[in-house]
Motif scaffolding. Structure first.
Motif, short mmCIF file in Angstrom:
data_model
loop_
_atom_site.label_atom_id
_atom_site.label_comp_id
_atom_site.label_asym_id
_atom_site.label_seq_id
_atom_site.Cartn_x
_atom_site.Cartn_y
_atom_site.Cartn_z
N ASP A 1 -1.51 -1.37 -11.71
CA ASP A 1 -1.49 -2.41 -10.40
C ASP A 1 -1.68 -3.84 -10.96
O ASP A 1 -1.38 -5.03 -10.13
CB ASP A 1 -2.70 -2.17 -9.60
CG ASP A 1 -2.26 -0.93 -8.72
OD1 ASP A 1 -1.33 -0.65 -8.67
OD2 ASP A 1 -3.34 -0.53 -8.14
N HIS B 1 0.87 -1.26 0.09
CA HIS B 1 0.07 -0.06 -0.04
C HIS B 1 0.92 1.25 0.03
O HIS B 1 0.21 2.36 0.06
CB HIS B 1 -1.03 -0.06 1.16
CG HIS B 1 0.00 0.22 2.58
ND1 HIS B 1 0.22 -0.90 3.37
CD2 HIS B 1 0.11 1.03 3.27
CE1 HIS B 1 0.80 -0.61 4.34
NE2 HIS B 1 0.88 0.83 4.47
N THR C 1 -5.95 1.56 -2.77
CA THR C 1 -5.87 0.51 -3.59
C THR C 1 -4.26 0.07 -3.57
O THR C 1 -3.56 1.10 -3.09
CB THR C 1 -6.18 0.91 -5.05
OG1 THR C 1 -5.58 2.13 -5.46
CG2 THR C 1 -7.54 0.90 -5.03
N GLN C 2 -3.72 -1.12 -4.20
CA GLN C 2 -2.31 -1.39 -4.11
C GLN C 2 -2.05 -1.97 -5.26
O GLN C 2 -2.97 -3.03 -5.77
CB GLN C 2 -2.21 -1.82 -2.80
CG GLN C 2 -2.74 -3.17 -2.46
CD GLN C 2 -2.55 -3.77 -0.93
OE1 GLN C 2 -2.18 -3.20 0.02
NE2 GLN C 2 -2.44 -5.03 -1.02
N ALA D 1 -2.40 3.76 -10.72
CA ALA D 1 -3.14 2.53 -10.38
C ALA D 1 -3.65 1.72 -11.49
O ALA D 1 -3.84 0.40 -10.85
CB ALA D 1 -4.49 2.88 -9.38
N PRO E 1 -7.70 6.60 -13.63
CA PRO E 1 -6.34 6.55 -12.36
C PRO E 1 -5.23 7.33 -13.00
O PRO E 1 -4.56 7.76 -11.81
CB PRO E 1 -6.27 5.09 -12.67
CG PRO E 1 -6.82 4.29 -13.59
CD PRO E 1 -7.93 5.24 -14.13
N ARG F 1 -3.34 8.50 -4.58
CA ARG F 1 -4.21 7.71 -4.86
C ARG F 1 -5.44 8.29 -3.94
O ARG F 1 -5.10 8.80 -3.04
CB ARG F 1 -4.22 6.20 -4.40
CG ARG F 1 -3.17 5.36 -5.20
CD ARG F 1 -2.87 4.31 -4.87
NE ARG F 1 -1.78 3.41 -5.56
CZ ARG F 1 -1.74 2.39 -6.25
NH1 ARG F 1 -2.97 1.68 -6.34
NH2 ARG F 1 -0.67 1.88 -6.96
N TRP G 1 -3.82 9.96 -10.58
CA TRP G 1 -2.15 10.20 -10.20
C TRP G 1 -1.88 11.41 -10.17
O TRP G 1 -0.86 11.91 -9.66
CB TRP G 1 -1.39 9.37 -10.99
CG TRP G 1 -0.08 8.93 -10.57
CD1 TRP G 1 0.52 8.30 -9.76
CD2 TRP G 1 0.93 9.76 -11.18
NE1 TRP G 1 1.89 8.21 -9.83
CE2 TRP G 1 2.20 9.23 -10.59
CE3 TRP G 1 0.95 10.77 -12.28
CZ2 TRP G 1 3.60 9.70 -10.97
CZ3 TRP G 1 2.42 11.16 -12.58
CH2 TRP G 1 3.48 10.78 -12.01
#
Lengths: 92, 282
Positions: free
Chosen positions: B99, B90, B258-259, B96, B180, B254, B184
């Motif tokens: 990911d 995280h 999320t990760q 994202a 995303p 973010r 960012w």
């Protein structure tokens, strides 16, 4: 590498795309030189669906040298001067 | 904007130092994940030359990552192995949409255009930076990134115009990647971005960089008749979808917790081959 192979459906889409793109490929000859005083010379060829990607592919495929100038030419646009009909002058 | 330059991080004011550190880390993380995805797509591309281009871009991204990690080590005391090995999932500040594995070729084209493109716009904002260690290497990165953008634009035009299936796949992937990417880029009025401008770390206001990205991708997609969720208002392009930055965190860039996928980090860290990391074990 295994992570990408996530969905059969997506693989089918990719295969469809691959067949379509491959069927629309053109061959481009790549020419380049490393210094102004050198003649521009043939360094290879790339397959690409259009001129824009041919330029990208020429650069990424032949970037091992420090080129000063590079250009691509559609093989179909080349007018042969001396070209025995049974032997293509540009290789494959 | 200040005209003062900073030869090293220790010359930066504390708030500026934190802002630069967070931005460089987020840039490094995004390049690391871009490098991974480009590298994965060395195989399975629609054409052999596309695989060579993907592999080449992957090498570029890992080269840039090495430079950024070197800068983080020399200027901020971060250890490259700690940056890779010791951080929790995280804590990674990549865009994202990187990911997860990229399932289809249109996803690759979308992240190539939107995520790599947004990162490149930020890199152009770092040119002539008052922070000299970054100013020293960023021009080379921008030069190499031009080929990434040409590849993205070439494939975007190709898929947009080839047939209805490729166009639909591209449109879906573009909408997936754009949101995303804008997350960012973050809120322009955030204190972190204002510090970057105030100390001359970036050469213009963050909002100008963000708008430069939106105007570029908005006009480009519009020319290809691809609807990506942007609309033109007066002379500028803006998202048609809401972006709620109330929970946005500057360290991970973010809005939600999320990760990245653990499997991707497993590959990136070389965990499978940990015993061969010579010199790291007694």
């Amino acid at each position: 590498m295994a992570t990408k192979m996530a969905g059969i459906k997506s693989l089918a889409v990719n295969n469809f795309l691959k067949q379509k793109i491959m069927s629309s490929q053109r061959i481009y000859e790549v020419f380049a030189r490393k210094a102004h005083e050198e003649p521009i010379m043939h360094v290879g060829s790339v397959n690409a669906p259009n001129d824009e990607l041919a330029k990208v592919y020429a650069w990424t495929a032949y970037d091992e040298e420090k080129w000063l100038e590079m250009c691509v030419v559609r093989r179909s646009e080349i007018i042969p001067v001396l070209n025995p009909e049974d032997k293509p002058i540009w290789g494959n | 904007m200040s005209t003062q330059t900073f030869a090293s991080a220790k010359n930066l004011p504390a708030d500026g130092r934190d802002a630069v550190h967070a931005l460089l880390l987020a840039t490094a993380d995004t390049k690391m994940f871009l490098g991974f995805h480009y590298g994965e797509w060395t195989f399975g591309t629609p054409a052999l030359e596309a695989g060579i281009a993907a592999c080449c871009m992957s090498q570029d991204e890992f080269g840039h990552l090495r430079l950024l990690h070197g800068c983080l080590t020399a200027q901020f005391g971060d250890s490259p192995s700690a940056l890779m090995e010791k951080r929790a999932l995280h804590e990674f500040a990549n865009i994202a949409c990187l990911d997860r594995p990229l399932v289809k070729w249109a996803d690759f084209v979308a992240i190539n255009l939107f995520s790599d493109g947004a990162l490149t716009v930020i890199l152009t904002g770092l040119q002539k930076s008052a922070f000299e260690p970054v100013a020293n290497f960023v021009d080379k990165m921008v030069e190499e990134e031009k080929h990434h953008i040409r590849n993205a634009q070439g494939w975007f035009r190709t898929l947009a115009t080839y047939n209805s299936k490729t166009k639909a796949a591209l449109e879906e992937a573009s909408r997936w990647a754009l949101s995303p990417t804008l997350e960012w880029l973050g809120p322009s009025n955030h204190a972190m971005m204002q510090k970057l401008e105030q100390y001359g770390i970036i050469n213009t206001a963050w909002e100008s960089l963000r708008q430069r990205f939106l105007d570029w991708v908005g006009a480009f997609a519009h020319d290809q008749k691809i609807s990506i969720g942007l609309e033109q208002k007066n002379s500028h392009w803006a998202p048609t979808f809401p972006l709620d930055f109330s929970q946005w965190h500057p360290n991970v860039r973010r809005c939600t917790p999320t990760q990245p996928d653990e499997k991707i980090l497993y590959h990136l860290r070389g965990s499978k081959n940990a015993i061969f990391k010579l010199g790291e074990h007694n």
